[in-house]
Enzyme design. Structure first.
Site, PDB file in Angstrom:
ATOM      1  N   HIS A  14      54.743  57.672  19.132  1.00  0.00           N
ATOM      2  CA  HIS A  14      55.434  57.895  17.868  1.00  0.00           C
ATOM      3  C   HIS A  14      54.335  58.474  16.846  1.00  0.00           C
ATOM      4  O   HIS A  14      53.256  58.290  16.965  1.00  0.00           O
ATOM      5  CB  HIS A  14      56.303  56.750  17.338  1.00  0.00           C
ATOM      6  CG  HIS A  14      55.482  55.567  16.976  1.00  0.00           C
ATOM      7  ND1 HIS A  14      55.916  54.351  16.396  1.00  0.00           N
ATOM      8  CD2 HIS A  14      54.298  55.256  17.445  1.00  0.00           C
ATOM      9  CE1 HIS A  14      55.194  53.431  16.186  1.00  0.00           C
ATOM     10  NE2 HIS A  14      54.028  53.636  17.001  1.00  0.00           N
ATOM     11  N   CYS A  33      47.686  55.524  12.252  1.00  0.00           N
ATOM     12  CA  CYS A  33      49.234  55.656  12.987  1.00  0.00           C
ATOM     13  C   CYS A  33      49.980  56.947  12.558  1.00  0.00           C
ATOM     14  O   CYS A  33      50.870  57.174  12.976  1.00  0.00           O
ATOM     15  CB  CYS A  33      49.926  54.389  12.390  1.00  0.00           C
ATOM     16  SG  CYS A  33      49.089  52.861  13.207  1.00  0.00           S
ATOM     17  N   HIS A  39      50.820  58.737  18.657  1.00  0.00           N
ATOM     18  CA  HIS A  39      49.889  57.999  19.452  1.00  0.00           C
ATOM     19  C   HIS A  39      51.134  56.906  20.158  1.00  0.00           C
ATOM     20  O   HIS A  39      52.282  57.147  19.998  1.00  0.00           O
ATOM     21  CB  HIS A  39      48.955  56.674  18.615  1.00  0.00           C
ATOM     22  CG  HIS A  39      49.683  56.038  17.680  1.00  0.00           C
ATOM     23  ND1 HIS A  39      50.348  56.387  16.645  1.00  0.00           N
ATOM     24  CD2 HIS A  39      50.157  54.608  17.776  1.00  0.00           C
ATOM     25  CE1 HIS A  39      51.115  55.342  15.952  1.00  0.00           C
ATOM     26  NE2 HIS A  39      50.788  54.400  16.700  1.00  0.00           N
ATOM     27  N   HIS A  80      59.281  56.441  27.740  1.00  0.00           N
ATOM     28  CA  HIS A  80      58.737  57.544  27.879  1.00  0.00           C
ATOM     29  C   HIS A  80      59.214  58.519  26.971  1.00  0.00           C
ATOM     30  O   HIS A  80      59.318  59.732  27.372  1.00  0.00           O
ATOM     31  CB  HIS A  80      58.519  57.951  29.409  1.00  0.00           C
ATOM     32  CG  HIS A  80      57.594  57.219  30.265  1.00  0.00           C
ATOM     33  ND1 HIS A  80      57.978  55.967  30.831  1.00  0.00           N
ATOM     34  CD2 HIS A  80      56.143  57.486  30.404  1.00  0.00           C
ATOM     35  CE1 HIS A  80      56.771  55.396  31.209  1.00  0.00           C
ATOM     36  NE2 HIS A  80      55.794  56.344  31.088  1.00  0.00           N
ATOM     37  N   GLU A 124      54.487  45.148  19.858  1.00  0.00           N
ATOM     38  CA  GLU A 124      53.814  46.594  19.645  1.00  0.00           C
ATOM     39  C   GLU A 124      52.588  46.166  20.452  1.00  0.00           C
ATOM     40  O   GLU A 124      51.985  47.555  20.932  1.00  0.00           O
ATOM     41  CB  GLU A 124      53.770  46.964  18.237  1.00  0.00           C
ATOM     42  CG  GLU A 124      53.049  48.273  18.224  1.00  0.00           C
ATOM     43  CD  GLU A 124      52.948  48.678  16.868  1.00  0.00           C
ATOM     44  OE1 GLU A 124      54.060  49.622  16.357  1.00  0.00           O
ATOM     45  OE2 GLU A 124      52.085  48.073  16.166  1.00  0.00           O
TER      46      GLU A 124
END
Length: 135
Positions: A14, A33, A39, A80, A124
Site C-alpha cells: 500500500h 510510508c 511498500h 498479495h 502490521e
C-alpha cells in the site's frame, strides 16, 4: 462466555497518502510510508468471536467454518494485493491499519453463524497492532 481467536496471515502492499494533499504534505504527514511506489507488510490478523458453547456439539463454532469465513471474506481479498488499488472495501479510504481493521470488521460483521464478532486485531509489524471491538 467463551472467546475463540483464529489467526491468519496475509501479505499486501500500500501507499499511505491523502490524494487531496501534495507529495510534500503527504511526506510530512506519513514519512516514508507515502513513497509513491508503495511498500508492503506481512500482516497477522486475529479474529475473536464470543458466545456460549452449544451443548449438542461442544463448540462455540467449528474452527474449520471460522477459517473458511475469514478466508472467503477477508484473506482472499487482501493477500498479495495492493490495498490502494485492488480491494473493494478499501476504495476511497487511506489504507492505514486503522482503516484496514474497520474494513475487515465490516466484511465479517453478520457472517458469524454462531456467537458474535468480538474483536479484530491486525499486526502490521511485530511491534505495532491495531485492535477494534465494534462500536
Amino acid at each position: 462466555m467463551i472467546y475463540i481467536t483464529r489467526r491468519e496471515v496475509f501479505s499486501a502492499s500500500h501507499r499511505i497518502y491523502n490524494p487531496q494533499l501534495s507529495d510534500e504534505e503527504n511526506f510530512s504527514l506519513y514519512g516514508k510510508c507515502s513513497n509513491p511506489n508503495g511498500h508492503g507488510h506481512n500482516y497477522t490478523l486475529e479474529v475473536t468471536i464470543t458466545g456460549e458453547v452449544n451443548p449438542e456439539t461442544g463448540y462455540l463454532i467449528d474452527l474449520k467454518k471460522l477459517k473458511s469465513i475469514i478466508r472467503e471474506n477477508v484473506i482472499d481479498k487482501l493477500d498479495h494485493k495492493n490495498l490502494n488499488l485492488d480491494v473493494d472495501f478499501l476504495k476511497d479510504k487511506i489504507p492505514t491499519s486503522e482503516n484496514i481493521v474497520l474494513g475487515i470488521w465490516n466484511q465479517l460483521a453478520g457472517k458469524i453463524p454462531n456467537g458474535k464478532l468480538y474483536s479484530i486485531k491486525l499486526y502490521e509489524t511485530e511491534n505495532n497492532y491495531i485492535e477494534y471491538r465494534g462500536e
